[in-house]
Structures are given as structure tokens and as C-alpha cells.
Motif scaffolding. Structure first.
Motif, mmCIF file in Angstrom:
data_model
loop_
_atom_site.group_PDB
_atom_site.id
_atom_site.type_symbol
_atom_site.label_atom_id
_atom_site.label_comp_id
_atom_site.label_asym_id
_atom_site.label_seq_id
_atom_site.Cartn_x
_atom_site.Cartn_y
_atom_site.Cartn_z
ATOM 1 N N GLY B 105 0.826 -1.204 0.000
ATOM 2 C CA GLY B 105 0.000 0.000 0.000
ATOM 3 C C GLY B 105 0.856 1.248 0.000
ATOM 4 O O GLY B 105 2.020 1.227 -0.421
ATOM 5 N N LEU B 106 0.293 2.328 0.485
ATOM 6 C CA LEU B 106 0.993 3.612 0.490
ATOM 7 C C LEU B 106 0.959 4.205 1.894
ATOM 8 O O LEU B 106 0.218 3.740 2.762
ATOM 9 C CB LEU B 106 0.345 4.567 -0.512
ATOM 10 N N ALA B 112 -2.120 8.243 -2.346
ATOM 11 C CA ALA B 112 -2.836 7.519 -3.399
ATOM 12 C C ALA B 112 -3.281 8.479 -4.496
ATOM 13 O O ALA B 112 -3.484 8.066 -5.644
ATOM 14 C CB ALA B 112 -4.038 6.794 -2.809
ATOM 15 N N GLY B 117 2.584 5.614 -7.003
ATOM 16 C CA GLY B 117 1.919 4.450 -6.444
ATOM 17 C C GLY B 117 2.919 3.372 -6.079
ATOM 18 O O GLY B 117 4.119 3.483 -6.357
ATOM 19 N N GLY B 141 0.028 1.610 -7.714
ATOM 20 C CA GLY B 141 -1.302 1.599 -7.106
ATOM 21 C C GLY B 141 -1.219 1.384 -5.614
ATOM 22 O O GLY B 141 -0.165 1.584 -4.994
ATOM 23 N N TRP B 142 -2.351 1.003 -5.040
ATOM 24 C CA TRP B 142 -2.442 0.609 -3.628
ATOM 25 C C TRP B 142 -2.973 -0.813 -3.647
ATOM 26 O O TRP B 142 -4.148 -1.031 -3.869
ATOM 27 C CB TRP B 142 -3.385 1.551 -2.884
ATOM 28 N N PRO B 195 -2.456 6.678 -9.154
ATOM 29 C CA PRO B 195 -1.791 7.674 -8.318
ATOM 30 C C PRO B 195 -1.022 8.681 -9.170
ATOM 31 O O PRO B 195 -0.329 8.323 -10.117
ATOM 32 C CB PRO B 195 -0.834 6.836 -7.468
ATOM 33 N N PRO B 234 -11.392 8.703 -2.179
ATOM 34 C CA PRO B 234 -10.104 9.150 -1.627
ATOM 35 C C PRO B 234 -9.972 10.671 -1.632
ATOM 36 O O PRO B 234 -9.160 11.211 -0.886
ATOM 37 C CB PRO B 234 -9.075 8.504 -2.565
#
Lengths: 378, 626
Positions: B105-106, B112, B117, B141-142, B195, B234
Motif C-alpha cells: 500500500g501507500l 494515493a 503508487g 497503485g495501492w 496515483p 479518496p
């Protein structure tokens, strides 16, 4: 003026029997000194039901301490112990129950709590045995609804689903609006499945879902009341739920308080009228509808219901005036008030205005009505 | 042979061996198809003496596994930041050892949006259980969930990776690298999150959690179930309360303000994709499961619940009823969870279903289920029964043991090699507020392992040292099983949240005899060896294996395991099946129930080997224990 439609509520048909757990009206809690025992129990139950165990702890600790108001009340002590358990203080919860000195009359609550704690520890046989009645009776304390529930749960968790079923059924009879009601219905569905009784399984699953939906709303309303104690909307929502549950007296009490605090809240007055009408207090209902209309003359439902009462009381002129005003306005096109056209048509027919009656009945039919103009013999 | 099993009845009748209309055995196979017919009568499990110094020793750091999860900010203001990541165990490069890929993830929800990403993170095994970081496929990405299987029928394992606004196929090339394949959100750009690219308010991405590969229509090509969670914007995430005005509900737990969801946020529908066998997928959700109601899906597993030879699905949902999707043999599903007894809690309430494992706990030849849940709710153990499942949770003390825990990844695996399955759960609360007073739980929680002695209360495995994977009270999410060091004992990789991964090397009962089995279907260009139209996937997915250890008279028993990699939570375990034979240095027989319908029996042999079995050819590779 507030015209309110809080939330679309699930239509549930709930049993009539009043239940003590609904007693706490989500209003400001009086000081402990003035607090009645039932209020204290209801307050603790509500804290636990609304996932506020620390609130229950704070109350319970004071109330059950040495010299506390409810030191010798087994039910209050049991609920305090349950709050301790909910906060992870398992040893303290057990100690509270063991050390308590309850009055003779409230001792069963602590025995019940001891069994409930055994159930929480997965000591299923212990729990089931502790609550078994003497001489083959199903439970030890048959007047306490939870006694039936806890023993039934112990049996069900042991896999004795069918044996547990009558106990769940009795629990539902004693406490139809308990938050554990949906659970009992679910267990009865499981018992029906175990006996290959698919029809009853379907019925009980459906009932569990209905009741669960009702409790979901009921819980939400009580949280909203806690969050917004001065806003009438959540209280109105709660009153509507009580009306759906046929808890008319309780709904009325809540609505009286609400309309006293918010005398210009038309929907509050309207629902107060509904609570009274359901209890056959037609004069009281009519008065409440009138108060709704004083605040909001366009409240067509209050006007319609007031007109129906007037017609029942043979105050035809009053009824006619209200029906005419409904059909002349935008509410006259509202399918939910279709019967205003029919009622007015029949009123006109009774007073000899045949052409007026027929014209009004034609409009009623145009709008989708199916009833004939002629009244059925009453 | 078409399946005609009716799913219309309210009651799910799960047949024991050989009943119903299970696919016919191939001509060279014995007639009976059920596991119980495989060998001697099953012996009841006996309570065992405590194992000696058993443990899963965390050697991640010294073995080069330096993955550190990022899952948002420590305060966890949104639900996205609480769910963590999974891991996949698969063989990259076809060198025979198991490698690991982690989702990533981030550091924040803001990241995000502004990018860059995250990529998935790849760790390659040198064959001795030591890992080196390898180049990732270059995703941005996440990422959350992973599923592994041979998607393009070329004989190696590929991946599908899902996440918050992403769902990508990663195909393994001839150099053992993962290369981006189909983008399964390509047709719905609004559901993608890229992202670094501008994004407007009001367009929540599609959020995939757990994924499962299965063969719904029995064509030998892997299909894909994508569990989707909920709509979280988000750009303007819901914070503090759901709803507005006086009818708003605060996002609160035990009196503390916490992030919002899942209740009050909109659930997303799960998706089902039919695999075309070349790495591509076609969305068939509406046709295969037309009555689906969107839930908040967190877990999914594919296994044969009704023993009719095809893949069924169990879906764990957060705070709404779970689903048991029974396959009619053609990929069309009906949800029978309620009547099978696996939709709700014992008391009829929806639970926060997270991870799922299956295994034959009571050794009756049918697959049982473990499902993890929220704190205050038990991890459930469902035993396959004559009708549906019977709940063993309370009878063995599992409710008492697990209610303080919030559990995620779970496995039913024989770690100590004695022939009885243990239950593992990865734990950790979602709310940092769990560490505050009066919650009855805690944010960091140690992973747990229990011996399951049915008929007695379960026994926790006590960590033997600080190096135990079971010792640290940290939060964990995804977990996956595989033998990383070649000793045939299943090890465990654990994806902790906001922290370093753990690699639990199995140090249980080194003297126990074991067997590892890998099943493979016929190669894509080979004709199916069976007589039916159904075909086993190239990677053997769905094969069920019954091993009968050679034991003394009176102690006969059979061990069943099924090849389904989507166990745990957002994770994929190795396709190997690990059997514990205890003191038996030989097995009496092995029987394989192939998804094609063929039943294959193999004669007695020696334990302590890794066997690769290809449908119709028997054992094609045999590697002794290191």
C-alpha cells in the motif's frame, strides 16, 4: 415549522406485549438519588446495547459500591458485571458476582449472571446445568426471560438445537422486543431445519430478519438521541418505531414529552394523535391532530385522520370541511389520501347531494379507487 | 457429464462419499469417488500429549525477507488504511522452490492521489530458504490481495493482484519475471485509481480485497472471483459520522471516535470472471451469480463444499451475512449459506468475516471451514455435516479463546506433522483506539496457533522464544503457507500491517514423517485423460488428495487435503499439500480425486518426499526431504 420524513422504516409487525427493556425513554438521566430501580436497570441495559460499556461501568460502579443506591439489587449488580466483562475485566466481573450481597428477591439475577459468564467461557455444560429447573422444569427462574434465553443458548451451542427450541420460544413470549429476539428466532429456524421443517425454518428466518431490522433502527434512533438530545427528529423516529411495534402507550409518553418541548412540531402532534387513536382515545387524537394543523394547516394526514374521527362521531360538517380542503389542494392528488375522495363522496350522498357525491366518486375512481360509492353495511 | 444437482431446495444436503451425481470415475479408476472410500475406516482423533518446544521461528530478517508494509497513517482515519496487504507463495522461474510476492500500500490516502503508487514486491528464494528482492512488474497503485495459478496454461504460476482502484493480471515469463497482463478495470476507467493523476470528488474506485482462482465451469481454465469491499472516495473520504444532521450516526466504537465503515458506506458488488486460458478474463458475474447482493467482502475461498466434484465458493463479508455459493457444475451459483448454517453467528447476527481456511479437521473425509472475525466475535469453526455445517466453535472453547482477537489470515494446517490440523490466525485490531481503556482488546495482537483436539478444548501453542512468529504483539493481516526450506514442513509467511513481514520457519517435531504432494493436470495441448468433458486445470487446482499412512492396526486413518491456494486473507498459499504422517515412515496409498472426475490411486510408498503427480501419469517427480 418542520415537515419531517425521518427515514423510511421497515414495515414490521411486532407483538403487542410490552417489554420492560423499552422503558428507558432515552431522556436525561435523573440523579441517582431520584432514580427508580427500573430506570437504573434500563439505563445500564441501554449502555450495553449501544456499545457504551464504559458508561455502564461508571454508573454501575457508583450504584453497586458499598452504600450505593443499588448495592443489594442483584439485577443491577449483574449488569455492572456484564459491563466489566465487556471491557475485558473478566476476573473483576466474576468477583463482583461472587462478592455481591443481593436481596433475596434479586438473587436469581446473580445466579443467572454466573451462568451467563460460564457461557462466555464456553463452559456450556456448566451454564446449562446451572439454569436447569428442578423436577424436570426447563429452567430455574421461569419468570426471568433471560433465564430461558441463556439456558437455550447453552443447549444450542452444545448442538442440542431441537431441545433448545421450546426455551427460545418461551423467551420470545416473555420478551418479544428484546434485542435478543432476532437471535431466538434464528435459533428456532435452525431447530426447524434440524427437523426438516422447511416451512417453519423459512418463517423463523424471515421473522429474525424483520425483527433484526427493527432493532437496527431502534438502536440507531437511540444513538441519535444521545448525540442530539435537543433535536426532535430522532425522538420522533423512535416514537414511530414504537408505534410500529404496537407500543402505543410508550410512544404516546415519548410524544407528549416531545410536543411539550417542541410545541410547533406538527409531525410530533400528528404522531401523538396516531398513538392516541391506536388506543381508541379518539378525543385525544382529534385534539392532537388539531394542534398539528394549527402549526401546519397543510398537514393532510392530520386533517384526514381528524376528518375520519369527526365522521365516526357524526360531526359531519367538521368532517366535510376537512375532506373538502384535502381534495381541493395538492393532497387531493396524493394516492395515499385517495380515500378522502371516497369519504367525501359518501358524506355528500348521506346528506342528499347525489350529483356531488357521484362527481366526487368519479374522481376517486379516476385516481385509482376501487370501492363503490354505496357504503357497506356496518 | 452435465451436473444436474438441484440447488433449489432450502436445505443444502451435503452428501457423503459417492452420493448425488458426482462425475463418473474414468474407466481405469475405482468406482467409488468419495474420500471415505479411499482407505480404511477413519479412526477418531485422540487427545494428544503436548508437543515438545514447537514453534514457528521468525527468520525473515536473516533470510533476506525485508518487506515492510505501508498501510496509510498510524491514526487510521479511513477504513482503507486498516485492511493491510496479503502475500502470495509461488514458484517463480520453475526452479522448484517457493518465492514470495507481497501486495503493498501507500503511506497515506493523500499519496494515493498524488503518487507515486506502489508496486508489488517480489522476493526470490535461492533454494535454501534465503530470499533476494527481485524487480517487480512496475505497477503503480495501492495493492491488497493476490491470487496465484496458471492463468495462461503454460505450466508456470501467474498472479492476479487487486487493490484500491486496481485489478491486474501478472503473467510469469520464461525468465521467471512477472509481467503485467490484462488490466481488468480497463473497461471502467472511473473505477481505476492511478496515483499522480488528477481525480475529482465523487468517484470512489473499485476496491478489491481477497481474490480466488477456481474453475467454475470445469473447462480446465481458471476463473476468478474478486471480493470487493466498499465505496471510499479518496478525494473526500467519509470521516467522523455517516449521514447528516440530527439523523447522522457517529463513527464510534466502545465510546471512542474511530474511522467510518463499513456500515454507512456503500458496499461494492463482487465480480466473477471466466478465464479464457490465455491470461484473459471475461466478466460473467451477472450470468453466473445473478442474485448476488453486494456485501462488504473481505475473504473468499474456493472449495468443494457439497462434494459433487466442482468448485463452490465461500465468501466472508464484513458485517453482513456470509455466502456459500454452490456451483451447479456449470459455474452458476446459488447462495445456500443461511440454511447450511454458515451465514451468521450462532446467535443469528452477521459477523465481520475476514479470512477463511479449509481443511479436514475431524478427518471424516469432508472439508471443514475456519472463518475469522472481529473482536467480540469468535473465529468460527464449521465442521462439514450431513446437512450443511455444524458449528464446533463453542464446544472446543474457540469462542472464549478468540473473542478478544480481531483475526485475519487463517490456516488449517498440520504444522507438527502428527496428522491432525492446527488452526492459525493472524491477528491485530483495526482501531488504534483499541489500546485505550475499557475496550477489552488491544491494537497489536500476537498471531495465534492452536491444536484442535475435537472432543476436548483447544490448546494454544505457546511461543518458545522472542523469535517466535507467535510472540510479538503486532498487527498482522495476510498470511500464506509454503515449505520454503525444503524440509517438507509447512512454513508460514505473515504480512504485518505497517511493519516488517515475518517468515515463520516450522520447527515443530523434526522427527515427524511428512509428505508433500503437488498435483498437476494434463498440459494444455494434451487431450484430457478422463472420459468426461470436464478437465483438470493445468496447475491441478481443485484436486483433492487422500493419503492413508501405514499405521498399526487400530490406528488407521486417512488424511484429506484439497489444492486451493486462496486461503488466509488477501493471500495465496503454495499449491503444495502438506501431510503429517507422524510416526509412519510409509504411506499405504494415495488417492487423487481430479476435477475432471477421474479418480486415481497410487500404491504404497515411502514418506518424507515431495511428490509431483500428474493426472493420468502418476508420480512424475519425487524429491526426498532435505
Amino acid at each position: 415549522m418542520k415537515r419531517v420524513c425521518v427515514v423510511a422504516f421497515a414495515r414490521v409487525a411486532l407483538a403487542r406485549v410490552a417489554f420492560a427493556w423499552l422503558a428507558f425513554a432515552c431522556l436525561a438521566l435523573p440523579a441517582a438519588a431520584q432514580l427508580g430501580r427500573d430506570d437504573a436497570v434500563a439505563a445500564l441495559r441501554e449502555d450495553l446495547e449501544l456499545d457504551r460499556p464504559r458508561d455502564a461501568l461508571a454508573r454501575g460502579k457508583t450504584w453497586t459500591a458499598n452504600g450505593g443506591t443499588f448495592e443489594h439489587d442483584g439485577e443491577v449488580v449483574a449488569l455492572y458485571a456484564r459491563a466489566l466483562l465487556a471491557t475485558g475485566a473478566e476476573a473483576d466481573a466474576r468477583a463482583v458476582v461472587v462478592r455481591a450481597s443481593p436481596s433475596e428477591a434479586t438473587k436469581p439475577w446473580l445466579e443467572l449472571e454466573t451462568a451467563r459468564q460460564a457461557l462466555e467461557r464456553d463452559e456450556l455444560d456448566v451454564a446449562a446445568r446451572a439454569l436447569a429447573g428442578a423436577n424436570g422444569e426447563p429452567v430455574r427462574f421461569p419468570d426471568i426471560a433471560d433465564c430461558w434465553l441463556v439456558r437455550a443458548r447453552a443447549l444450542a451451542r452444545l448442538g442440542k438445537t431441537v431441545e433448545a427450541a421450546p426455551l427460545f420460544r418461551r423467551f420470545l413470549e416473555l420478551a418479544p422486543l428484546s434485542p435478543d429476539g432476532p437471535s431466538a428466532c434464528h435459533q428456532l429456524a435452525q431447530a426447524a431445519l434440524a427437523q426438516n421443517d422447511q416451512e417453519n425454518a423459512r418463517k423463523w428466518f424471515a421473522r429474525a430478519e424483520e425483527l433484526g431490522t427493527w432493532h437496527g433502527f431502534y438502536r440507531a434512533r437511540r444513538i441519535q438521541i444521545r448525540e442530539h438530545p435537543n433535536d426532535p427528529l430522532p425522538k420522533l423516529g423512535l416514537a414511530q418505531l414504537l408505534l410500529e411495534a404496537r407500543e402505543y402507550a410508550r410512544a404516546e409518553a415519548l410524544l407528549v414529552t416531545l410536543t411539550q418541548a417542541e410545541p410547533t412540531f406538527a409531525n410530533g402532534w400528528f404522531h401523538l394523535g396516531e398513538a392516541r387513536r391506536k388506543q381508541r382515545d379518539l378525543a385525544g387524537a382529534s385534539a392532537a391532530y388539531t394542534r398539528a394543523l394549527e402549526t401546519d394547516p397543510e398537514h393532510a394526514f392530520a386533517r384526514f385522520n381528524r376528518a375520519v374521527i369527526a365522521r365516526m362521531e357524526q360531526r359531519d360538517a367538521d368532517a366535510r370541511a376537512d375532506f373538502e380542503r384535502i381534495v381541493a389542494g395538492p393532497a387531493g392528488e396524493d394516492a395515499r389520501l385517495l380515500n378522502a375522495h371516497l369519504e367525501l363522496a359518501r358524506l355528500l350522498a348521506r346528506t342528499g347531494d347525489a350529483s356531488g357525491a357521484e362527481a366526487r366518486h368519479r374522481r376517486y375512481v379516476e385516481l385509482g379507487g376501487k370501492e363503490p360509492l354505496a357504503e357497506k353495511p356496518r | 457429464m452435465p451436473h444436474t444437482r438441484s440447488t433449489s431446495a432450502l436445505v443444502l444436503v451435503l452428501c457423503s462419499s459417492g452420493c448425488g451425481d458426482a462425475p463418473a470415475a474414468s474407466p481405469d479408476a475405482p468406482a467409488a469417488a468419495g474420500p471415505q472410500a479411499a482407505g480404511p475406516k477413519l479412526a477418531a482423533l485422540e487427545p494428544r500429549a503436548a508437543s515438545v518446544a514447537p514453534d514457528l521461528v521468525d527468520e525473515a530478517r536473516e533470510r533476506g525477507l525485508d518487506y515492510v508494509n505501508r498501510s496509510g497513517e498510524p491514526a487510521k482515519r479511513t477504513i482503507l488504511e486498516a485492511n493491510g496487504a496479503g502475500a502470495a507463495v509461488l514458484d517463480l522461474g520453475k526452479d522448484g522452490d517457493l518465492d514470495i510476492v507481497f501486495a503493498q500500500g501507500l503511506a497515506s490516502v493523500a499519496d494515493a492521489l498524488r503518487g507515486p503508487g506502489a508496486d508489488v514486491e517480489v522476493f526470490v528464494n535461492d533454494g535454501s530458504g534465503r530470499f533476494q528482492r527481485a524487480r517487480g512488474p512496475g505497477l503503480s497503485g495501492w495493492w491488497t490481495g493476490l491470487a496465484s495459478g496458471d492463468l495462461d496454461s503454460d505450466g508456470d504460476e501467474d498472479l492476479v493482484v487487486g487493490g484500491f482502484g486496481g485489478l491486474r493480471v501478472l503473467l510469469q515469463n520464461e525468465r521467471g519475471e512477472l509481467v503485467p497482463g490484462a488490466d481488468l478495470l480497463a473497461a471502467s476507467p472511473a473505477e481505476r485509481l492511478e496515483p499522480g493523476k488528477p481525480r475529482e470528488k465523487g468517484h470512489p474506485p473499485r476496491w478489491a480485497t481477497s481474490l480466488a482462482l477456481f474453475d467454475g465451469d470445469r473447462d480446465g481454465k481458471l476463473d476468478l472471483y474478486v471480493g470487493n469491499y466498499l465505496e471510499l472516495d479518496p478525494v473526500a473520504p467519509t470521516v467522523g459520522q455517516v449521514g447528516e444532521g440530527a439523523v447522522a450516526l457517529p463513527c464510534r466504537w466502545k465510546g471512542y471516535d474511530v474511522y467510518c465503515g463499513p456500515h454507512g458506506l456503500v458496499p461494492q458488488r463482487d465480480r466473477i470472471y471466466r478465464g479464457t486460458g490465455d491470461g484473459a478474463f471475461v466478466d460473467v458475474g451477472d450470468a453466473w451469480h445473478p442474485t448476488q447482493i453486494a456485501g462488504y467482502t473481505l475473504g473468499v475461498i474456493a472449495f468443494d463444499a457439497d462434494q459433487d466434484g466442482d468448485d463452490d465458493l465461500y465468501v466472508a463479508n464484513d458485517s453482513v451475512p456470509n455466502n456459500l455459493l454452490i456451483n451447479d457444475g456449470s459455474g452458476h451459483f446459488a447462495d445456500l449459506a443461511l440454511t447450511a448454517g454458515v451465514a451468521l453467528s450462532q446467535d443469528g447476527a452477521p459477523q465481520a468475516g475476514m479470512g477463511i481456511a479449509c481443511g479436514d479437521v475431524d478427518r471424516n473425509g469432508e472439508l471443514d471451514l475456519a472463518v475469522t472475525n472481529f473482536s467480540g466475535e469468535p473465529t468460527e469453526l464449521y465442521l462439514a455435516a450431513e446437512r450443511g455445517f455444524s458449528r464446533a466453535t463453542y464446544r472446543i472453547g474457540l469462542a472464549k479463546a478468540t473473542k478478544p482477537l480481531l483475526s485475519w489470515g487463517t490456516h488449517l494446517v498440520d504444522f507438527d506433522g502428527d496428522g491432525a490440523l492446527e488452526l492459525f490466525t493472524a491477528n491485530g485490531h483495526v482501531y488504534p483506539e483499541a489500546d485505550r481503556e475499557g475496550t477489552g482488546t488491544s491494537y497489536g495482537q500476537a498471531a495465534t496457533l492452536w491444536h484442535l483436539d475435537l472432543g476436548a478444548r483447544l490448546r494454544a501453542v505457546v511461543p518458545q522464544s522472542e523469535r517466535s512468529l507467535l510472540a510479538p504483539t503486532l498487527g498482522a493481516r495476510g498470511s500464506a503457507i509454503g515449505d520454503f526450506d525444503g524440509d517438507l514442513a509447512p512454513d508460514l509467511v505473515l504480512a504485518r500491517i505497517d511493519g516488517p513481514a515475518a517468515l515463520g520457519l516450522n520447527r515443530f517435531a523434526p522427527d515427524a514423517h511428512r509428505l508433500a504432494v503437488r498435483c498437476l493436470g494434463p498440459a494444455a495441448d494434451e487431450p484430457a485423460p478422463g472420459a468426461t468433458a470436464a478437465r483438470t486445470p493445468v496447475d491441478g487446482h481443485g484436486a483433492r488428495v487422500i493419503v492413508v499412512p501405514k499405521t498399526q492396526a487400530g490406528a488407521e486413518h486417512a488424511l484429506l487435503a484439497a489444492q486451493c491456494t486462496a486461503q488466509g486473507y488477501q493471500s495465496a498459499s503454495a499449491p503444495w499439500l502438506y501431510f503429517g504422517l507422524g510416526a509412519s515412515s510409509e504411506y499405504e496409498s494415495i488417492r487423487i480425486l481430479w476435477p475432471s472426475g477421474r479418480v486415481e490411486s497410487l500404491p504404497a510408498g515411502r514418506a518424507d518426499r515431495a511428490l509431483t503427480i500428474r493426472e493420468g501419469r502418476g508420480i512424475v517427480a519425487e524429491v526426498p526431504k532435505r
